[in-house]
Design a protein around this motif. Structure first.
Motif, short mmCIF file in Angstrom:
data_model
loop_
_atom_site.label_atom_id
_atom_site.label_comp_id
_atom_site.label_asym_id
_atom_site.label_seq_id
_atom_site.Cartn_x
_atom_site.Cartn_y
_atom_site.Cartn_z
N LEU A 1 0.83 -1.20 0.00
CA LEU A 1 0.00 0.00 0.00
C LEU A 1 0.87 1.26 0.00
N VAL A 2 2.04 1.16 0.62
CA VAL A 2 3.06 2.20 0.56
C VAL A 2 4.26 1.63 -0.18
N ASP A 3 4.77 2.38 -1.15
CA ASP A 3 5.87 1.89 -1.96
C ASP A 3 7.24 2.26 -1.40
N HIS A 4 7.34 3.44 -0.81
CA HIS A 4 8.61 3.89 -0.25
C HIS A 4 8.36 4.43 1.16
N LEU A 5 9.02 3.83 2.15
CA LEU A 5 8.93 4.30 3.53
C LEU A 5 10.21 5.06 3.84
N LEU A 6 10.07 6.32 4.24
CA LEU A 6 11.24 7.15 4.48
C LEU A 6 12.12 6.55 5.55
N ASN A 7 13.41 6.58 5.32
CA ASN A 7 14.39 6.02 6.26
C ASN A 7 14.78 7.11 7.25
N LEU A 8 14.11 7.12 8.39
CA LEU A 8 14.36 8.11 9.43
C LEU A 8 14.91 7.41 10.67
N PRO A 9 15.50 8.17 11.61
CA PRO A 9 16.00 7.55 12.84
C PRO A 9 14.93 6.71 13.52
N GLN A 10 15.34 5.61 14.13
CA GLN A 10 14.40 4.68 14.75
C GLN A 10 13.52 5.40 15.77
N ASN A 11 12.24 5.02 15.76
CA ASN A 11 11.24 5.60 16.67
C ASN A 11 11.05 7.10 16.46
N CYS A 12 11.32 7.55 15.23
CA CYS A 12 11.12 8.97 14.93
C CYS A 12 9.68 9.19 14.50
N ASP A 13 8.85 9.62 15.42
CA ASP A 13 7.44 9.87 15.13
C ASP A 13 7.15 11.34 14.85
N ALA A 14 8.16 12.20 15.09
CA ALA A 14 7.94 13.63 14.90
C ALA A 14 7.74 13.95 13.42
N SER A 15 6.74 14.76 13.14
CA SER A 15 6.48 15.15 11.76
C SER A 15 7.63 16.00 11.23
N LEU A 16 7.84 15.93 9.94
CA LEU A 16 8.82 16.78 9.27
C LEU A 16 8.13 18.01 8.72
N SER A 17 8.89 19.08 8.58
CA SER A 17 8.33 20.25 7.93
C SER A 17 7.98 19.89 6.48
N ASP A 18 7.09 20.66 5.88
CA ASP A 18 6.69 20.37 4.50
C ASP A 18 7.90 20.37 3.57
N ASP A 19 8.81 21.34 3.76
CA ASP A 19 9.98 21.43 2.90
C ASP A 19 10.90 20.23 3.08
N LYS A 20 11.11 19.81 4.33
CA LYS A 20 12.01 18.68 4.58
C LYS A 20 11.42 17.39 4.03
N LEU A 21 10.13 17.20 4.21
CA LEU A 21 9.47 16.00 3.69
C LEU A 21 9.57 15.97 2.16
N LEU A 22 9.36 17.11 1.52
CA LEU A 22 9.48 17.18 0.07
C LEU A 22 10.91 16.89 -0.37
N GLU A 23 11.87 17.44 0.34
CA GLU A 23 13.27 17.22 0.00
C GLU A 23 13.62 15.73 0.01
N LYS A 24 13.14 15.01 1.02
CA LYS A 24 13.42 13.57 1.12
C LYS A 24 12.71 12.80 0.02
N SER A 25 11.51 13.22 -0.34
CA SER A 25 10.79 12.53 -1.41
C SER A 25 11.46 12.77 -2.76
N LEU A 26 11.98 13.97 -2.97
CA LEU A 26 12.69 14.26 -4.22
C LEU A 26 13.96 13.43 -4.34
N ASP A 27 14.61 13.15 -3.19
CA ASP A 27 15.78 12.27 -3.21
C ASP A 27 15.41 10.88 -3.73
N ILE A 28 14.26 10.37 -3.28
CA ILE A 28 13.80 9.05 -3.73
C ILE A 28 13.52 9.07 -5.22
N ILE A 29 12.82 10.10 -5.67
CA ILE A 29 12.49 10.20 -7.09
C ILE A 29 13.75 10.34 -7.93
N ASP A 30 14.69 11.16 -7.46
CA ASP A 30 15.94 11.34 -8.19
C ASP A 30 16.70 10.03 -8.30
#
Length: 310
Positions: free
Chosen positions: A223-252
């Motif tokens: 159901l999810v194709d890519h799960l972001l690799n964040l520090p273990q037990n990291c439940d804190a939300s990312l800022s919109d810009d940071k989340l986008l930056e990490k997704s662009l890395d995956i796409i790139d």
């Protein structure tokens, strides 16, 4: 800070691809998108915008924002989403599109205030028809689409997510196909897309339970194709810009080096294979293959002996 760029292009004159439906309801032929748009336009609030990002500014962003109501869709937002997708369909410069919610949450489906005012069968059919058309157009875009998920993804938000080709999720993502608890089933095409994504039996379990699907389980069942690799037990939300930056890395990492025409061709053969009869699909594949064979990207790869480079 990651910078995105607003788009001021006029809507393309090109029409979006005609969506295919298997429908036995005779009244569907009488439904009018223009009249439904007129009615939806009365429900104001929030916004859906189209911007660009990526190194070459050829990654489109569809931004869903209604922070007071957890990014729920009002009528005007539904119309804006349709128009954004329409614009993307007519522009061949885009390489991919990311659908995201702003303010650290994806989307909570339809706005309940609007839902209460259209809670009759006829209005429900009209709303369903408009959103099915919109999300089918998203699915059939001639470029890959990514849903960027964070926080709770509820109801119609889950339907929007599975209408995209691929999903990228923060570990704190929770997906709820909550429709059964609301006394309904998905109405935006979500059941069809969910079955296509995870299979009949898993989809039925998800729809009947209407319970939370964690990011980990969602990833394990596709159901999810890519799960972001964040520090273990990291439940804190990312800022919109940071989340986008990490997704662009995956796409790139997936296709940054591929020309736009090759990325769009791959989407074309894949989406047609999923929808067409076998003989039609392979004919389409041959047609697309012909259009690329001997082209600049193909000749460059042949010249560099790329096939045998490790």
């Amino acid at each position: 800070m990651l910078v995105t760029h607003s788009i001021s292009r006029p809507l393309s004159l090109h029409t979006t691809r005609i969506c295919r439906y298997l429908c036995t309801n005779e009244s569907s032929s009488k439904l009018s998108l223009s009249s439904i748009r007129s009615r939806l336009s009365k429900f104001k609030g929030g916004e859906v915008t189209l911007t660009s990002s990526g190194a070459n500014k050829n990654i489109a962003l569809i931004n869903v924002s209604n922070p007071r109501h957890k990014n729920a869709f009002t009528g005007s937002m539904c119309i804006s989403l349709y128009d954004c997708i329409h614009e993307l369909a007519g522009d061949t410069t885009w390489k991919a599109v990311i659908v995201r919610g702003l303010d650290r949450m994806f989307c909570s489906g339809a706005d309940l205030n609007m839902a209460r005012q259209i809670a009759d069968s006829e209005s429900g059919e009209q709303f369903s028809y408009f959103m099915q058309t919109t999300l089918s157009n998203l699915r059939n875009l001639p470029l890959p689409s990514f849903a960027l998920l964070q926080g709770n993804v509820l109801g119609g938000g889950a339907e929007l997510a599975v209408a995209c080709d691929l999903t990228i999720a923060h570990p704190n993502t929770s997906i709820y196909f909550i429709q059964a608890k609301m006394g309904i089933v998905p109405g935006w095409g979500g059941a069809t897309h969910l079955v296509n994504k995870v299979g009949y039996h898993r989809a039925l379990q998800i729809l009947l339970s209407a319970d939370r699907v964690s990011s980990g389980r969602a990833h394990s069942i596709g159901l999810v194709d890519h799960l972001l690799n964040l520090p273990q037990n990291c439940d804190a939300s990312l800022s919109d810009d940071k989340l986008l930056e990490k997704s662009l890395d995956i796409i790139d990492n997936q296709f940054a080096q591929l020309p736009v025409e090759v990325v769009r061709a791959a989407k074309s053969v894949a989406i047609n294979a999923s929808q067409l009869a076998y003989s039609d699909s392979i004919s389409h594949e041959r047609y697309i293959f012909k259009s690329l064979w001997g082209g600049p990207a193909n000749l460059e790869a042949l010249e560099s002996n790329l096939k045998h480079v490790k």
